[in-house]
Design an enzyme around this catalytic site. Structure first.
Site, PDB file in Angstrom:
ATOM      1  N   ASP A 174       0.799  -1.224   0.000  1.00  0.00           N
ATOM      2  CA  ASP A 174       0.000   0.000   0.000  1.00  0.00           C
ATOM      3  C   ASP A 174       0.829   1.270   0.000  1.00  0.00           C
ATOM      4  OD1 ASP A 174       1.129   0.039   2.498  1.00  0.00           O
ATOM      5  OD2 ASP A 174      -0.678  -0.617   3.541  1.00  0.00           O
ATOM      6  N   HIS A 224      12.372   4.736  13.721  1.00  0.00           N
ATOM      7  CA  HIS A 224      12.324   4.928  12.262  1.00  0.00           C
ATOM      8  C   HIS A 224      13.109   6.176  11.876  1.00  0.00           C
ATOM      9  CE1 HIS A 224      10.485   5.509   8.254  1.00  0.00           C
ATOM     10  NE2 HIS A 224      10.064   4.258   8.345  1.00  0.00           N
ATOM     11  N   HIS A 230       5.631   4.746  13.432  1.00  0.00           N
ATOM     12  CA  HIS A 230       6.029   5.696  12.372  1.00  0.00           C
ATOM     13  C   HIS A 230       4.885   6.142  11.468  1.00  0.00           C
ATOM     14  CE1 HIS A 230       5.781   2.938   8.888  1.00  0.00           C
ATOM     15  NE2 HIS A 230       5.846   2.051   9.845  1.00  0.00           N
ATOM     16  N   GLU A 256      -2.135   5.097   2.748  1.00  0.00           N
ATOM     17  CA  GLU A 256      -2.073   3.691   2.328  1.00  0.00           C
ATOM     18  C   GLU A 256      -3.421   3.122   1.899  1.00  0.00           C
ATOM     19  OE1 GLU A 256      -0.657   4.922   5.050  1.00  0.00           O
ATOM     20  OE2 GLU A 256       1.474   4.376   5.019  1.00  0.00           O
ATOM     21  N   GLU A 310      -0.221  -8.965  -1.424  1.00  0.00           N
ATOM     22  CA  GLU A 310      -0.928  -8.411  -0.247  1.00  0.00           C
ATOM     23  C   GLU A 310      -2.091  -7.512  -0.691  1.00  0.00           C
ATOM     24  OE1 GLU A 310       0.388  -5.475   2.995  1.00  0.00           O
ATOM     25  OE2 GLU A 310       1.037  -7.376   3.830  1.00  0.00           O
ATOM     26  N   ARG A 333       2.091   8.081   9.512  1.00  0.00           N
ATOM     27  CA  ARG A 333       1.905   9.512   9.280  1.00  0.00           C
ATOM     28  C   ARG A 333       0.775  10.088  10.124  1.00  0.00           C
ATOM     29  NH1 ARG A 333       4.113  11.650   4.137  1.00  0.00           N
ATOM     30  NH2 ARG A 333       5.586  10.037   3.562  1.00  0.00           N
TER      31      ARG A 333
HETATM   32  C1  UD1 Z   1       6.732   5.267   3.353  1.00  0.00           C
HETATM   33  C2  UD1 Z   1       6.359   5.603   1.928  1.00  0.00           C
HETATM   34  C3  UD1 Z   1       4.951   6.045   1.860  1.00  0.00           C
HETATM   35  C4  UD1 Z   1       4.101   4.989   2.484  1.00  0.00           C
HETATM   36  C5  UD1 Z   1       4.568   4.726   3.907  1.00  0.00           C
HETATM   37  C6  UD1 Z   1       3.835   3.612   4.590  1.00  0.00           C
HETATM   38  C7  UD1 Z   1       7.876   6.489   0.343  1.00  0.00           C
HETATM   39  C8  UD1 Z   1       8.827   7.588   0.042  1.00  0.00           C
HETATM   40  N1  UD1 Z   1       7.225   6.641   1.458  1.00  0.00           N
HETATM   41  O1  UD1 Z   1       6.719   6.448   4.096  1.00  0.00           O
HETATM   42  O2  UD1 Z   1       4.564   6.237   0.555  1.00  0.00           O
HETATM   43  O3  UD1 Z   1       2.789   5.379   2.452  1.00  0.00           O
HETATM   44  O4  UD1 Z   1       5.905   4.316   3.908  1.00  0.00           O
HETATM   45  O5  UD1 Z   1       3.799   2.479   3.853  1.00  0.00           O
HETATM   46  O6  UD1 Z   1       7.729   5.504  -0.385  1.00  0.00           O
HETATM   47  N2  UD1 Z   1      14.591   8.390   5.881  1.00  0.00           N
HETATM   48  C9  UD1 Z   1      15.947   8.215   5.775  1.00  0.00           C
HETATM   49  N3  UD1 Z   1      16.444   6.981   5.487  1.00  0.00           N
HETATM   50  C10 UD1 Z   1      15.648   5.890   5.308  1.00  0.00           C
HETATM   51  C11 UD1 Z   1      14.266   6.075   5.414  1.00  0.00           C
HETATM   52  C12 UD1 Z   1      13.743   7.309   5.699  1.00  0.00           C
HETATM   53  O7  UD1 Z   1      16.706   9.154   5.949  1.00  0.00           O
HETATM   54  O8  UD1 Z   1      16.162   4.781   5.058  1.00  0.00           O
HETATM   55  C13 UD1 Z   1      14.027   9.731   6.186  1.00  0.00           C
HETATM   56  C14 UD1 Z   1      14.153  10.715   5.064  1.00  0.00           C
HETATM   57  O9  UD1 Z   1      14.436  11.971   5.592  1.00  0.00           O
HETATM   58  C15 UD1 Z   1      12.760  10.738   4.439  1.00  0.00           C
HETATM   59  C16 UD1 Z   1      11.897  10.501   5.611  1.00  0.00           C
HETATM   60  O10 UD1 Z   1      12.644   9.619   6.443  1.00  0.00           O
HETATM   61  O11 UD1 Z   1      12.453  11.935   3.781  1.00  0.00           O
HETATM   62  C17 UD1 Z   1      10.542   9.938   5.321  1.00  0.00           C
HETATM   63  O12 UD1 Z   1      10.628   8.714   4.620  1.00  0.00           O
HETATM   64  P1  UD1 Z   1       9.349   8.182   3.862  1.00  0.00           P
HETATM   65  O13 UD1 Z   1       9.744   7.028   3.061  1.00  0.00           O
HETATM   66  O14 UD1 Z   1       8.593   9.258   3.176  1.00  0.00           O
HETATM   67  O15 UD1 Z   1       8.459   7.790   5.116  1.00  0.00           O
HETATM   68  P2  UD1 Z   1       7.534   6.639   5.415  1.00  0.00           P
HETATM   69  O16 UD1 Z   1       6.570   7.135   6.398  1.00  0.00           O
HETATM   70  O17 UD1 Z   1       8.279   5.402   5.744  1.00  0.00           O
HETATM   71  N1  UDP Z   2      11.140  -4.307  11.332  1.00  0.00           N
HETATM   72  C1  UDP Z   2      12.523  -4.443  11.146  1.00  0.00           C
HETATM   73  N2  UDP Z   2      13.352  -3.644  11.875  1.00  0.00           N
HETATM   74  C2  UDP Z   2      12.911  -2.716  12.769  1.00  0.00           C
HETATM   75  C3  UDP Z   2      11.505  -2.575  12.931  1.00  0.00           C
HETATM   76  C4  UDP Z   2      10.659  -3.373  12.188  1.00  0.00           C
HETATM   77  O1  UDP Z   2      12.971  -5.271  10.366  1.00  0.00           O
HETATM   78  O2  UDP Z   2      13.709  -2.032  13.399  1.00  0.00           O
HETATM   79  C5  UDP Z   2      10.238  -5.135  10.526  1.00  0.00           C
HETATM   80  C6  UDP Z   2       9.079  -5.826  11.215  1.00  0.00           C
HETATM   81  O3  UDP Z   2       9.428  -7.109  11.665  1.00  0.00           O
HETATM   82  C7  UDP Z   2       8.016  -5.882  10.124  1.00  0.00           C
HETATM   83  C8  UDP Z   2       8.334  -4.692   9.269  1.00  0.00           C
HETATM   84  O4  UDP Z   2       9.629  -4.239   9.625  1.00  0.00           O
HETATM   85  O5  UDP Z   2       8.171  -7.032   9.312  1.00  0.00           O
HETATM   86  C9  UDP Z   2       7.330  -3.587   9.475  1.00  0.00           C
HETATM   87  O6  UDP Z   2       7.736  -2.475   8.766  1.00  0.00           O
HETATM   88  P1  UDP Z   2       7.117  -1.040   8.999  1.00  0.00           P
HETATM   89  O7  UDP Z   2       6.728  -0.902  10.444  1.00  0.00           O
HETATM   90  O8  UDP Z   2       8.086  -0.067   8.425  1.00  0.00           O
HETATM   91  O9  UDP Z   2       5.886  -0.984   8.031  1.00  0.00           O
HETATM   92  P2  UDP Z   2       4.397  -1.468   8.051  1.00  0.00           P
HETATM   93  O10 UDP Z   2       4.380  -2.937   8.331  1.00  0.00           O
HETATM   94  O11 UDP Z   2       3.687  -0.667   9.080  1.00  0.00           O
HETATM   95  O12 UDP Z   2       3.898  -1.147   6.691  1.00  0.00           O
END
Ligand code: UD1
Ligand code: UDP
Length: 386
Positions: free
Chosen positions: A95, A244, A212, A131, A117, A214
């Site tokens: 998603d 995160h 984490h 999502e 999924e 939003r």
């Molecule tokens: C991600 C997805 C979002 C999706 C959500 C939940 C993207 C860009 N975002 O958002 O579409 O809805 O998961 O499934 O695909 N950052 C780092 N290093 C990393 C990861 C993140 O520095 O390895 C920091 C960066 O500053 C970045 C910020 O985190 O701008 C946000 O990352 P983002 O991927 O947008 O956040 P998610 O909430 O994980």
């Molecule tokens: N997870 C991981 N390392 C961490 C925290 C979570 O590998 O430090 C794994 C967890 O076991 C699960 C997945 O990450 O399989 C969940 O990812 P996330 O919480 O980013 O996304 P969501 O499942 O909410 O989409």
């Protein structure tokens, strides 16, 4: 048959890894992998552990970028990849904005899309945001929908979508089985992983936390931090929180909790290290989707810090309950679990409503045109924590 799998975030990497391994082992399939580069720091060690090497990395991560910035960038970049590779099928997961953009890009080029999924729903487009909307759009664009459970397949049937729906189980359970087996078989790996984790004093309870989403940014995160502070002041209780990398999470969590006694803020963990933490945890507090699927199989109680969930099977399993983001409610629900354990109660019995470890094999069967025997959640539990 050329199959292009596209993903970019941590949960996608964890849940696509078994599919990629099964595709790589399938004669007649040319499996290509394109990552968007969004969670590069978080997924690089995961991909390494699973033995997955991306063929293309789109480098789409920009600090603080908007969802529209991300999606428009992804559409342009993916169009070029589709033009260059001309795959027979695109596979996306879940998603995320990545999955939505990749499904749309493939649809525009009339390339069939398989959705791993498929069919999870809250029917509330604000929760989870964005999502819920993303996964509906992906299902509209897909001709093959891999629903993890009968419930998710029923959602899709009710929407009368065009594609074919198959009940496969969730690939996260394939990953869980695989990683558990690796940890069980490799003492050196287990010792190395344990050495890298915070030391929990003997006799202390371990509360594992992730968060984490939003929709929890701002007040939600502040409430969660307040609950954790309260919890950290209880006797014999230690909190481990892999934070995160999103600055909207890092900032408030570090400010509220860094340096507090009994709270270990650590970086996001490799999958095996996080699995080890789940195995050792007494209670898990999370807003993650994947953790809600893993914890019932591990027999761990999970309190979900959200108001809705698209995973009703987890609630029905008894391992998972929704507590929202009210600080008092999180604190009292966690203490309730810990008190039950103190009184000699056990955690929930392990059950596996989300899969039997063969989801990826079913997905590949469907992709290459073999018959698929659907997943039915009757497999005996096997993953009680070590
Ligand atoms: C991600 C997805 C979002 C999706 C959500 C939940 C993207 C860009 N975002 O958002 O579409 O809805 O998961 O499934 O695909 N950052 C780092 N290093 C990393 C990861 C993140 O520095 O390895 C920091 C960066 O500053 C970045 C910020 O985190 O701008 C946000 O990352 P983002 O991927 O947008 O956040 P998610 O909430 O994980
Ligand atoms: N997870 C991981 N390392 C961490 C925290 C979570 O590998 O430090 C794994 C967890 O076991 C699960 C997945 O990450 O399989 C969940 O990812 P996330 O919480 O980013 O996304 P969501 O499942 O909410 O989409």
């Amino acid at each position: 048959m050329k199959i292009l799998s596209v993903f970019g975030t941590r949960p996608e990497a964890i849940k696509m890894a078994p599919v990629l391994r099964a595709l790589a082992a399938e004669p007649g399939v040319d499996s290509r992998v394109c990552v968007t580069g969004q969670h590069r720091q978080m997924i690089a060690p995961l991909l390494d552990f699973f033995g997955v090497a991306p063929d293309a990395d789109l480098g789409l991560m920009r600090p603080g970028q908007s969802l529209n910035g991300l999606v428009s960038g992804a559409l342009w970049a993916l169009d070029e990849v589709l033009e260059a590779l001309r795959p027979d099928r695109v596979l996306v997961h879940g998603d995320t904005s990545t999955a939505m953009a990749a499904a749309l890009a493939a649809f525009h080029r009339r390339i069939p899309v398989g959705h791993v999924e498929a069919g999870l729903r809250t029917y509330d487009s604000g929760h989870p945001f964005p999502e819920e909307m993303n996964r509906r759009i992906v299902d509209l664009a897909s001709d093959l929908m891999f629903a993890p459970t009968a419930r998710s397949a029923a959602n899709l049937a009710a929407e009368a979508l065009e594609g074919r729906v198959l009940v496969t189980g969730n690939t996260v359970i394939d990953t869980l089985h695989w990683a558990t087996a690796r940890l069980d078989a490799d003492h050196a790996l287990r010792a190395k992983v344990d050495a890298g984790l915070p030391r929990i004093s003997p006799g202390h309870r371990l509360v594992l936390v992730t968060g984490h989403r939003r929709e929890n940014f701002g007040d939600g995160m502040a409430n969660i931090c307040a609950a954790l502070l309260g919890l950290s002041r209880m006797d014999r209780t230690q909190i481990v929180y892999p934070v995160h990398l999103n600055p909207n999470v890092q900032g408030p969590v570090t400010e509220a909790l860094a340096g507090q006694p009994n709270i270990h803020l650590i970086p996001p963990q490799d999958y095996v290290a996080f699995l080890r933490l789940m195995q050792r945890a007494d209670v898990i507090l999370t807003d993650s989707g994947g953790v809600q699927e893993e914890a019932p199989a591990l027999g761990k109680p999970v309190l979900v810090m959200r108001d809705t969930t698209e995973r009703p099977e987890a609630l029905a399993s008894g391992a998972v309950s929704l507590v929202g983001t009210d600080a008092e409610r999180i604190l009292s629900a966690t203490l309730g679990h810990l008190e039950r354990l103190d009184l000699g109660g056990r955690g929930p019995a392990p059950v596996s409503p989300y899969g039997d470890g063969r989801a990826a094999a079913r997905i590949v069967d469907a992709v290459v045109g073999r018959e698929v025997i659907p997943f039915a959640p009757s497999a005996p539990p096997t993953l009680r924590a070590a």
